[in-house]
Scaffold this motif. Structure first.
Motif, PDB file in Angstrom:
ATOM      1  N   ALA A  13       0.813  -1.224   0.000  1.00 37.76           N
ATOM      2  CA  ALA A  13       0.000   0.000   0.000  1.00 37.76           C
ATOM      3  C   ALA A  13       0.847   1.275   0.000  1.00 37.76           C
ATOM      4  CB  ALA A  13      -0.935   0.006   1.199  1.00 37.76           C
ATOM      5  N   VAL A  14       2.051   1.203   0.535  1.00 40.97           N
ATOM      6  CA  VAL A  14       2.913   2.392   0.619  1.00 40.97           C
ATOM      7  C   VAL A  14       4.292   2.133   0.004  1.00 40.97           C
ATOM      8  CG1 VAL A  14       1.778   3.499   2.572  1.00 40.97           C
ATOM      9  CG2 VAL A  14       3.542   1.779   2.989  1.00 40.97           C
ATOM     10  N   ARG A  15       4.362   1.169  -0.890  1.00 50.42           N
ATOM     11  CA  ARG A  15       5.617   0.791  -1.497  1.00 50.42           C
ATOM     12  C   ARG A  15       6.284   1.974  -2.173  1.00 50.42           C
ATOM     13  NH1 ARG A  15       7.156  -3.204  -6.240  1.00 50.42           N
ATOM     14  NH2 ARG A  15       9.161  -3.796  -5.406  1.00 50.42           N
ATOM     15  N   PRO A  16       7.532   2.211  -2.057  1.00 51.22           N
ATOM     16  CA  PRO A  16       8.598   1.336  -1.595  1.00 51.22           C
ATOM     17  C   PRO A  16       8.889   1.444  -0.099  1.00 51.22           C
ATOM     18  CG  PRO A  16       9.588   3.289  -2.492  1.00 51.22           C
ATOM     19  CD  PRO A  16       8.085   3.443  -2.629  1.00 51.22           C
ATOM     20  N   PHE A  17       7.956   1.982   0.672  1.00 57.98           N
ATOM     21  CA  PHE A  17       8.169   2.163   2.100  1.00 57.98           C
ATOM     22  C   PHE A  17       7.456   1.072   2.894  1.00 57.98           C
ATOM     23  CE2 PHE A  17       8.126   6.258  -0.061  1.00 57.98           C
ATOM     24  CZ  PHE A  17       9.439   6.647   0.158  1.00 57.98           C
ATOM     25  N   CYS A  18       7.743   1.035   4.208  1.00 60.44           N
ATOM     26  CA  CYS A  18       7.113   0.039   5.076  1.00 60.44           C
ATOM     27  C   CYS A  18       5.881   0.601   5.764  1.00 60.44           C
ATOM     28  CB  CYS A  18       8.110  -0.460   6.119  1.00 60.44           C
ATOM     29  SG  CYS A  18       8.601   0.828   7.296  1.00 60.44           S
ATOM     30  N   SER A  19       5.775   1.926   5.809  1.00 61.04           N
ATOM     31  CA  SER A  19       4.655   2.560   6.508  1.00 61.04           C
ATOM     32  C   SER A  19       4.441   3.967   5.983  1.00 61.04           C
ATOM     33  CB  SER A  19       4.956   2.626   8.013  1.00 61.04           C
ATOM     34  OG  SER A  19       6.062   3.495   8.248  1.00 61.04           O
ATOM     35  N   LYS A  20       3.303   4.524   6.340  1.00 58.76           N
ATOM     36  CA  LYS A  20       2.993   5.913   5.982  1.00 58.76           C
ATOM     37  C   LYS A  20       3.994   6.848   6.653  1.00 58.76           C
ATOM     38  CE  LYS A  20       0.007   9.231   4.645  1.00 58.76           C
ATOM     39  NZ  LYS A  20       0.861  10.250   4.058  1.00 58.76           N
ATOM     40  N   ARG A  21       4.433   6.500   7.841  1.00 56.73           N
ATOM     41  CA  ARG A  21       5.387   7.326   8.572  1.00 56.73           C
ATOM     42  C   ARG A  21       6.700   7.458   7.799  1.00 56.73           C
ATOM     43  NH1 ARG A  21       9.525   6.435  12.523  1.00 56.73           N
ATOM     44  NH2 ARG A  21       9.749   8.272  13.849  1.00 56.73           N
ATOM     45  N   CYS A  22       7.221   6.334   7.291  1.00 60.03           N
ATOM     46  CA  CYS A  22       8.462   6.395   6.515  1.00 60.03           C
ATOM     47  C   CYS A  22       8.251   7.150   5.202  1.00 60.03           C
ATOM     48  CB  CYS A  22       9.002   4.992   6.262  1.00 60.03           C
ATOM     49  SG  CYS A  22       9.877   4.306   7.699  1.00 60.03           S
ATOM     50  N   ALA A  23       7.087   6.983   4.588  1.00 63.53           N
ATOM     51  CA  ALA A  23       6.780   7.727   3.371  1.00 63.53           C
ATOM     52  C   ALA A  23       6.772   9.228   3.664  1.00 63.53           C
ATOM     53  CB  ALA A  23       5.448   7.281   2.791  1.00 63.53           C
ATOM     54  N   ASP A  24       6.191   9.613   4.797  1.00 57.14           N
ATOM     55  CA  ASP A  24       6.154  11.032   5.182  1.00 57.14           C
ATOM     56  C   ASP A  24       7.551  11.553   5.507  1.00 57.14           C
ATOM     57  OD1 ASP A  24       3.443  11.118   4.780  1.00 57.14           O
ATOM     58  OD2 ASP A  24       2.926  10.942   6.915  1.00 57.14           O
ATOM     59  N   ARG A  25       8.384  10.728   6.130  1.00 58.23           N
ATOM     60  CA  ARG A  25       9.759  11.139   6.423  1.00 58.23           C
ATOM     61  C   ARG A  25      10.517  11.391   5.124  1.00 58.23           C
ATOM     62  NH1 ARG A  25      12.508   7.029  10.307  1.00 58.23           N
ATOM     63  NH2 ARG A  25      14.225   8.473  10.017  1.00 58.23           N
ATOM     64  N   ASP A  26      10.308  10.532   4.127  1.00 54.49           N
ATOM     65  CA  ASP A  26      10.943  10.701   2.834  1.00 54.49           C
ATOM     66  C   ASP A  26      10.476  11.999   2.165  1.00 54.49           C
ATOM     67  OD1 ASP A  26      12.573   9.428   0.564  1.00 54.49           O
ATOM     68  OD2 ASP A  26      10.633   9.829  -0.403  1.00 54.49           O
ATOM     69  N   LEU A  27       9.177  12.248   2.217  1.00 54.64           N
ATOM     70  CA  LEU A  27       8.622  13.477   1.645  1.00 54.64           C
ATOM     71  C   LEU A  27       9.210  14.711   2.334  1.00 54.64           C
ATOM     72  CD1 LEU A  27       6.649  14.747  -0.354  1.00 54.64           C
ATOM     73  CD2 LEU A  27       4.877  14.541   1.398  1.00 54.64           C
ATOM     74  N   ALA A  28       9.359  14.640   3.646  1.00 58.79           N
ATOM     75  CA  ALA A  28       9.948  15.759   4.390  1.00 58.79           C
ATOM     76  C   ALA A  28      11.385  16.009   3.944  1.00 58.79           C
ATOM     77  CB  ALA A  28       9.895  15.482   5.885  1.00 58.79           C
ATOM     78  N   ARG A  29      12.110  14.953   3.641  1.00 57.96           N
ATOM     79  CA  ARG A  29      13.486  15.118   3.156  1.00 57.96           C
ATOM     80  C   ARG A  29      13.506  15.844   1.810  1.00 57.96           C
ATOM     81  NH1 ARG A  29      16.234   9.263   4.680  1.00 57.96           N
ATOM     82  NH2 ARG A  29      16.123   9.575   6.935  1.00 57.96           N
TER      83      ARG A  29
END
Length: 66
Positions: A13-29
């Motif tokens: 559901a959030v590939r290539p991440f493990c969670s929405k949190r990691c996806a949001d951290r990537d977006l913040a970067r």
């Protein structure tokens, strides 16, 4: 495939991440410029203008017959 942020297994559901949190951290970067691509262009607008003017003069010199 592992999450590029934390290394855990990805979730479809959030590939290539493990969670929405990691996806949001990537977006913040991306937003804060951590993933910015370095540029070789002059940062100072005056330097850029000077370089463009010099390139134009050089082009005009090459067009004139010797």
């Amino acid at each position: 495939m592992n999450c590029p942020i934390c290394g855990n297994s990805t979730v479809p559901a959030v590939r290539p991440f493990c969670s929405k949190r990691c996806a949001d951290r990537d977006l913040a970067r991306w937003f804060n410029g951590s993933y910015a691509v370095p540029s070789t262009d002059p940062e100072d607008i005056d330097t850029l203008e000077d370089a463009l003017e010099e390139a134009e003069r050089e082009e005009q010199r090459q067009e004139k017959p010797h």
